[in-house]
Write an enzyme that holds these catalytic residues in place. Structure first.
Site, PDB file in Angstrom:
ATOM      1  N   LYS A   1       0.618  -1.300  -0.492  1.00  0.00           N
ATOM      2  CA  LYS A   1      -0.202  -0.092   0.437  1.00  0.00           C
ATOM      3  C   LYS A   1       0.475   0.938  -0.027  1.00  0.00           C
ATOM      4  O   LYS A   1       1.613   1.254   0.846  1.00  0.00           O
ATOM      5  CB  LYS A   1      -0.885  -0.011   1.533  1.00  0.00           C
ATOM      6  CG  LYS A   1      -2.083  -1.411   0.793  1.00  0.00           C
ATOM      7  CD  LYS A   1      -2.935  -1.516   2.837  1.00  0.00           C
ATOM      8  CE  LYS A   1      -3.914   0.198   2.704  1.00  0.00           C
ATOM      9  NZ  LYS A   1      -4.586  -0.008   4.291  1.00  0.00           N
ATOM     10  N   VAL A   2       0.226   1.980  -1.043  1.00  0.00           N
ATOM     11  CA  VAL A   2       1.122   3.528  -0.760  1.00  0.00           C
ATOM     12  C   VAL A   2       0.213   4.912  -0.877  1.00  0.00           C
ATOM     13  O   VAL A   2      -0.641   4.144  -1.464  1.00  0.00           O
ATOM     14  CB  VAL A   2       2.195   3.450  -2.209  1.00  0.00           C
ATOM     15  CG1 VAL A   2       2.751   4.915  -2.294  1.00  0.00           C
ATOM     16  CG2 VAL A   2       2.994   1.820  -2.631  1.00  0.00           C
TER      17      VAL A   2
END
Ligand code: G3P
Length: 224
Positions: free
Chosen positions: A86-87
């Site tokens: 996740k970014v």
């Protein structure tokens, strides 16, 4: 089939819902992991033991610069699980996502509050997009509307990004976005519980019990 996740680091509750829901896996974020009091490594190992080898895990980088995010993503994706990194879809995050995709890392663009942010993350190649439905609603905007616009863009352009809708306060928000054709959703534990909670359900089941017992006592259905 839509991928169903729990947004939690609570292993016991994940085990509970795994018994009654077709869970694809678990999503976490830094806040969820921090509040659990356990590290991500320990939590992933326990979650994997509960959910099995086919489970998918979405875990977020905490680095702030592009190089740090990329290096952290490499490490996360090397863990012995089906990992999606996740970014946050910030300027730095979008730059990092482009580099991660060149290396074949699975990526979810998170902290999406606007349609344009989701659209750019999709164009950067993010595998998943996480619009924050309730947080958008709480800002007097339209969380379901943002999901609808991003899904429409994906459909029109034939993009491979999947919306993984996140941030829910109630089942109405969850059901509304699930009927838009999105491909994944993550539920907090309280909303997951609301999926089978309704004031009419238990009284209905109790009435069945009462009527049956009056007619057949302790007999089971096939014994009557
Ligand atoms: O994981 C990110 C998202 O699910 C946040 O949800 O409940 O903190 O708004 P919430």
């Amino acid at each position: 089939m839509i991928e169903l996740y729990l947004d939690t680091a609570n292993v016991a509750e994940t085990e509970r819902f795994h018994r009654c829901f077709p869970l694809k896996g678990v999503t976490t974020n830094p806040t969820i992991v921090a509040k659990s009091g356990k590290g991500l490594t320990e939590t992933l190992a326990k979650m994997s033991a509960v959910l099995g080898d086919s489970a998918r895990f979405h875990a977020q980088v905490v680095s702030k610069d592009v190089d740090g995010m990329l290096e952290e993503a490499r490490m996360l994706s090397e863990l012995p699980y089906d990992m999606v990194v996740k970014v946050p879809a910030t300027e730095q995050g979008l730059a990092a996502i482009k580099l991660m995709k060149k290396e074949g890392i699975s990526v979810l663009a998170t902290a999406i509050y606007t349609s344009q942010q989701g659209i750019m993350a999709a164009l950067c190649g993010a595998d998943y997009l996480a619009p924050y439905v309730n947080r958008i609603d709480a800002m007097n905007s339209d969380g379901v509307g943002v999901v609808r616009e991003i899904q429409t863009f994906i459909n029109i352009h034939g993009l491979s990004s999947k919306i993984l809708a996140a941030s829910f306060k109630n089942v109405q928000q969850a059901v509304e976005v699930m009927t838009l054709g999105i491909e994944a959703i993550t539920l907090p534990l309280d909303v997951a519980e609301q999926m089978f909670s309704h004031p009419a359900i238990l009284p209905a089941v109790e009435q069945f019990d009462k009527d049956w017992n009056q007619a057949f006592g302790d007999k089971l259905s096939f014994e009557s």
